[in-house]
Write a protein that holds these residues in place. Structure first.
Motif, PDB file in Angstrom:
ATOM      1  N   LEU A 115       0.664  -1.509  -0.305  1.00  0.00           N
ATOM      2  CA  LEU A 115      -0.003  -0.416   0.381  1.00  0.00           C
ATOM      3  C   LEU A 115       0.447   1.439  -0.246  1.00  0.00           C
ATOM      4  O   LEU A 115       0.494   2.320  -0.357  1.00  0.00           O
ATOM      5  CB  LEU A 115      -0.287   0.265   1.334  1.00  0.00           C
ATOM      6  CG  LEU A 115      -1.643  -1.001   1.424  1.00  0.00           C
ATOM      7  CD1 LEU A 115      -2.621  -0.731   2.840  1.00  0.00           C
ATOM      8  CD2 LEU A 115      -2.826  -1.434   0.116  1.00  0.00           C
ATOM      9  N   PHE A 116       1.813   0.910   0.159  1.00  0.00           N
ATOM     10  CA  PHE A 116       2.901   2.509   0.443  1.00  0.00           C
ATOM     11  C   PHE A 116       4.393   2.045  -0.452  1.00  0.00           C
ATOM     12  O   PHE A 116       4.874   1.070  -1.029  1.00  0.00           O
ATOM     13  CB  PHE A 116       3.263   2.501   2.082  1.00  0.00           C
ATOM     14  CG  PHE A 116       2.490   2.374   2.779  1.00  0.00           C
ATOM     15  CD1 PHE A 116       1.642   3.685   3.273  1.00  0.00           C
ATOM     16  CD2 PHE A 116       2.534   0.740   3.838  1.00  0.00           C
ATOM     17  CE1 PHE A 116       0.989   3.876   4.068  1.00  0.00           C
ATOM     18  CE2 PHE A 116       0.962   1.349   4.356  1.00  0.00           C
ATOM     19  CZ  PHE A 116       0.296   2.876   4.234  1.00  0.00           C
ATOM     20  N   ASP A 117       4.831   3.276  -1.138  1.00  0.00           N
ATOM     21  CA  ASP A 117       5.692   3.716  -1.949  1.00  0.00           C
ATOM     22  C   ASP A 117       7.153   3.746  -0.814  1.00  0.00           C
ATOM     23  O   ASP A 117       7.065   3.480   0.236  1.00  0.00           O
ATOM     24  CB  ASP A 117       6.388   5.239  -2.290  1.00  0.00           C
ATOM     25  CG  ASP A 117       4.906   5.126  -3.661  1.00  0.00           C
ATOM     26  OD1 ASP A 117       4.542   4.140  -4.503  1.00  0.00           O
ATOM     27  OD2 ASP A 117       4.756   6.494  -3.882  1.00  0.00           O
ATOM     28  N   PRO A 118       7.144   2.300  -1.304  1.00  0.00           N
ATOM     29  CA  PRO A 118       9.090   2.341  -0.678  1.00  0.00           C
ATOM     30  C   PRO A 118      10.136   3.313   0.019  1.00  0.00           C
ATOM     31  O   PRO A 118       9.986   2.998   1.256  1.00  0.00           O
ATOM     32  CB  PRO A 118       9.913   1.865  -1.513  1.00  0.00           C
ATOM     33  CG  PRO A 118       9.025   0.862  -2.752  1.00  0.00           C
ATOM     34  CD  PRO A 118       7.861   1.849  -2.832  1.00  0.00           C
ATOM     35  N   GLU A 119       9.435   4.631  -0.908  1.00  0.00           N
ATOM     36  CA  GLU A 119      10.328   5.485   0.283  1.00  0.00           C
ATOM     37  C   GLU A 119       9.702   6.357   1.353  1.00  0.00           C
ATOM     38  O   GLU A 119       9.556   6.827   2.282  1.00  0.00           O
ATOM     39  CB  GLU A 119      10.550   6.900  -1.445  1.00  0.00           C
ATOM     40  CG  GLU A 119      11.326   7.075  -2.510  1.00  0.00           C
ATOM     41  CD  GLU A 119      11.073   6.020  -3.552  1.00  0.00           C
ATOM     42  OE1 GLU A 119       9.773   5.623  -2.990  1.00  0.00           O
ATOM     43  OE2 GLU A 119      11.374   4.897  -4.204  1.00  0.00           O
ATOM     44  N   VAL A 120       8.415   5.931   0.687  1.00  0.00           N
ATOM     45  CA  VAL A 120       7.534   6.414   2.146  1.00  0.00           C
ATOM     46  C   VAL A 120       8.172   5.689   3.772  1.00  0.00           C
ATOM     47  O   VAL A 120       8.056   5.889   4.734  1.00  0.00           O
ATOM     48  CB  VAL A 120       6.201   6.174   1.617  1.00  0.00           C
ATOM     49  CG1 VAL A 120       5.257   6.146   3.641  1.00  0.00           C
ATOM     50  CG2 VAL A 120       5.446   7.282   1.199  1.00  0.00           C
ATOM     51  N   ILE A 121       8.790   3.717   2.998  1.00  0.00           N
ATOM     52  CA  ILE A 121       8.236   3.256   4.503  1.00  0.00           C
ATOM     53  C   ILE A 121      10.181   3.452   4.998  1.00  0.00           C
ATOM     54  O   ILE A 121      10.215   3.508   6.174  1.00  0.00           O
ATOM     55  CB  ILE A 121       8.357   1.577   3.433  1.00  0.00           C
ATOM     56  CG1 ILE A 121       7.085   1.199   3.455  1.00  0.00           C
ATOM     57  CG2 ILE A 121       8.767   0.702   4.920  1.00  0.00           C
ATOM     58  CD1 ILE A 121       6.177   1.447   5.311  1.00  0.00           C
ATOM     59  N   ALA A 122      10.725   3.740   4.006  1.00  0.00           N
ATOM     60  CA  ALA A 122      11.769   4.085   4.770  1.00  0.00           C
ATOM     61  C   ALA A 122      12.442   5.167   5.641  1.00  0.00           C
ATOM     62  O   ALA A 122      13.029   5.413   6.245  1.00  0.00           O
ATOM     63  CB  ALA A 122      12.645   4.679   3.309  1.00  0.00           C
ATOM     64  N   ALA A 123      11.382   6.368   4.745  1.00  0.00           N
ATOM     65  CA  ALA A 123      11.516   7.450   5.444  1.00  0.00           C
ATOM     66  C   ALA A 123      10.597   7.323   6.852  1.00  0.00           C
ATOM     67  O   ALA A 123      11.425   7.548   7.931  1.00  0.00           O
ATOM     68  CB  ALA A 123      10.736   8.434   4.600  1.00  0.00           C
ATOM     69  N   ASP A 124       9.701   6.076   6.874  1.00  0.00           N
ATOM     70  CA  ASP A 124       9.312   5.931   7.917  1.00  0.00           C
ATOM     71  C   ASP A 124       9.787   5.513   9.404  1.00  0.00           C
ATOM     72  O   ASP A 124       9.755   5.374  10.462  1.00  0.00           O
ATOM     73  CB  ASP A 124       8.024   5.621   8.180  1.00  0.00           C
ATOM     74  CG  ASP A 124       6.616   5.342   9.523  1.00  0.00           C
ATOM     75  OD1 ASP A 124       6.862   7.057   9.748  1.00  0.00           O
ATOM     76  OD2 ASP A 124       6.453   4.238   9.401  1.00  0.00           O
ATOM     77  N   LEU A 125      11.316   4.381   9.175  1.00  0.00           N
ATOM     78  CA  LEU A 125      12.107   3.453   9.564  1.00  0.00           C
ATOM     79  C   LEU A 125      12.910   4.560  10.036  1.00  0.00           C
ATOM     80  O   LEU A 125      13.603   4.465  10.794  1.00  0.00           O
ATOM     81  CB  LEU A 125      12.626   2.478   8.614  1.00  0.00           C
ATOM     82  CG  LEU A 125      11.502   1.064   8.398  1.00  0.00           C
ATOM     83  CD1 LEU A 125      11.976   0.912   6.685  1.00  0.00           C
ATOM     84  CD2 LEU A 125      11.392   0.485   9.389  1.00  0.00           C
ATOM     85  N   VAL A 126      12.940   5.754   9.475  1.00  0.00           N
ATOM     86  CA  VAL A 126      14.225   6.870   9.741  1.00  0.00           C
ATOM     87  C   VAL A 126      13.360   7.320  11.060  1.00  0.00           C
ATOM     88  O   VAL A 126      14.085   7.696  12.132  1.00  0.00           O
ATOM     89  CB  VAL A 126      14.521   7.240   8.773  1.00  0.00           C
ATOM     90  CG1 VAL A 126      15.797   8.874   9.406  1.00  0.00           C
ATOM     91  CG2 VAL A 126      15.506   6.979   7.820  1.00  0.00           C
ATOM     92  N   ARG A 127      12.456   7.832  11.047  1.00  0.00           N
ATOM     93  CA  ARG A 127      11.603   8.511  12.163  1.00  0.00           C
ATOM     94  C   ARG A 127      11.491   7.373  13.315  1.00  0.00           C
ATOM     95  O   ARG A 127      11.208   7.770  14.260  1.00  0.00           O
ATOM     96  CB  ARG A 127      10.218   8.479  11.025  1.00  0.00           C
ATOM     97  CG  ARG A 127       9.313   9.425  12.580  1.00  0.00           C
ATOM     98  CD  ARG A 127       7.802   8.981  12.917  1.00  0.00           C
ATOM     99  NE  ARG A 127       7.765   7.543  12.031  1.00  0.00           N
ATOM    100  CZ  ARG A 127       6.494   6.277  12.645  1.00  0.00           C
ATOM    101  NH1 ARG A 127       6.964   6.810  14.300  1.00  0.00           N
ATOM    102  NH2 ARG A 127       6.387   5.777  12.297  1.00  0.00           N
ATOM    103  N   LEU A 128      11.021   6.091  12.869  1.00  0.00           N
ATOM    104  CA  LEU A 128      11.268   5.359  14.124  1.00  0.00           C
ATOM    105  C   LEU A 128      12.215   4.827  14.829  1.00  0.00           C
ATOM    106  O   LEU A 128      12.273   5.495  16.265  1.00  0.00           O
ATOM    107  CB  LEU A 128      10.557   4.446  13.709  1.00  0.00           C
ATOM    108  CG  LEU A 128      10.376   3.059  15.260  1.00  0.00           C
ATOM    109  CD1 LEU A 128       8.854   3.383  15.626  1.00  0.00           C
ATOM    110  CD2 LEU A 128       9.798   1.348  14.316  1.00  0.00           C
ATOM    111  N   ALA A 129      13.466   4.884  14.131  1.00  0.00           N
ATOM    112  CA  ALA A 129      14.660   4.748  14.567  1.00  0.00           C
ATOM    113  C   ALA A 129      14.901   6.302  15.570  1.00  0.00           C
ATOM    114  O   ALA A 129      16.122   6.181  16.532  1.00  0.00           O
ATOM    115  CB  ALA A 129      15.673   4.565  13.691  1.00  0.00           C
TER     116      ALA A 129
END
Length: 293
Positions: free
Chosen positions: A237-251
């Motif tokens: 449901l999400f573009d890979p770039e959106v997931i990558a940015a959210d992983l940075v946010r979570l970390a």
């Protein structure tokens, strides 16, 4: 990713439940399933359900659907080890399931102190897609390695209710209903749910951020709330770039004390501490599943 894993055991020692300390030890390979199950047992009632604050904002001792979710999360985490208590929990859920196959949001409380108002005001006579979907989603993930849960009639009833109710949705659902419906469709091993999942995905903005109406000022659901694990249908449901940015946010949300926090309302001192412990274990679990710690 600047996650400092060395701080986490000390953070959990000062802020977390024994359950979450055991979960973290299992996650990191230092502990075992027996220790996690022993910690979970303290929340179990004789009827096979769970209470006693296993859901940190629901402190009442009696068994509740909201606590069943967290028990199933533990049964998932110990896989491939199984526990007979998982099928016993399905028995209890079957006993409180309403005629249409859904679960009530909550059952009458014997103790309302320190419990969130949304739990105290639940209607025990009406099925809730929110609580049924998230509980059935967790049960399906357990069923992937536990044949007794996979074959249990309660799970079939709950699945049928959720599929029918999601199919009938016409208006955009509230944020948490949307989240848990996505979790449910992601967890059901059925190619026929792909169309429903895509339709729900159309309710999520491109950046993946869904504000929670009626929540705290900045409360919102994020892409990793909807799709925490790679390789799952919801990730599409999400573009890979959106997931990558959210992983940075979570970390980057690890606090100086080593733990993570939550942006939703804190109801009690105990619940506030316990949510931080659980959130910390879950954050590390997500980052690890995505190959980042």
């Amino acid at each position: 990713m600047n996650v400092n894993l060395s701080l986490i055991p000390g953070f959990l020692a000062g802020h977390g439940r024994v359950l979450d300390r055991r979960r973290y030890d299992l996650l990191t390979g230092a502990g075992d399933a027996a220790g996690v199950l022993a910690a979970l047992e303290g929340y179990r009632n004789a009827d096979g359900g769970y209470g006693w604050g296993l859901e940190p904002d629901l402190r009442s001792p009696e068994s509740q659907p909201g606590a069943a979710l967290h028990a199933f999360e533990v049964f998932e985490e110990i896989g491939p080890v199984t526990s007979p208590h998982a099928a016993a929990l399905c028995d209890w859920l079957d006993s409180v399931t309403l005629p249409d196959g859904g679960l009530p949001f909550s059952l009458p409380l014997t103790l309302s102190t320190a419990t969130a108002p949304w739990w105290t005001g639940g209607d025990a006579t009406t099925s809730s897609l929110q609580i049924t979907a998230v509980t059935a989603a967790a049960a399906h993930r357990v069923a992937a390695h536990d044949p007794a849960v996979a074959a249990h009639p309660w799970l079939e009833k709950a699945t049928r209710y959720c599929l029918g109710t999601i199919q009938a949705l016409e208006e955009p659902p509230p944020a948490y209903v949307l989240l848990f419906a996505v979790h449910f469709l992601d967890s059901v091993d059925d190619p026929g749910t792909a169309g429903l999942l895509k339709r729900l995905g159309g309710r999520i903005p491109e950046d993946g951020r869904v504000p929670v109406a009626g929540g705290t000022e900045n409360e919102a659901l994020r892409p990793l709330d909807f799709a925490p694990l790679p390789g799952r249908p919801a990730r599409g449901l999400f573009d890979p770039e959106v997931i990558a940015a959210d992983l940075v946010r979570l970390a980057g949300e690890q606090q100086d004390d080593g733990g993570w926090t939550v942006d939703y309302a804190r109801i009690s001192p105990a619940g506030s501490l316990e949510w931080r412990g659980a959130a910390t274990v879950n954050a590390v679990r997500i980052l690890r599943a995505n190959g980042l710690v």
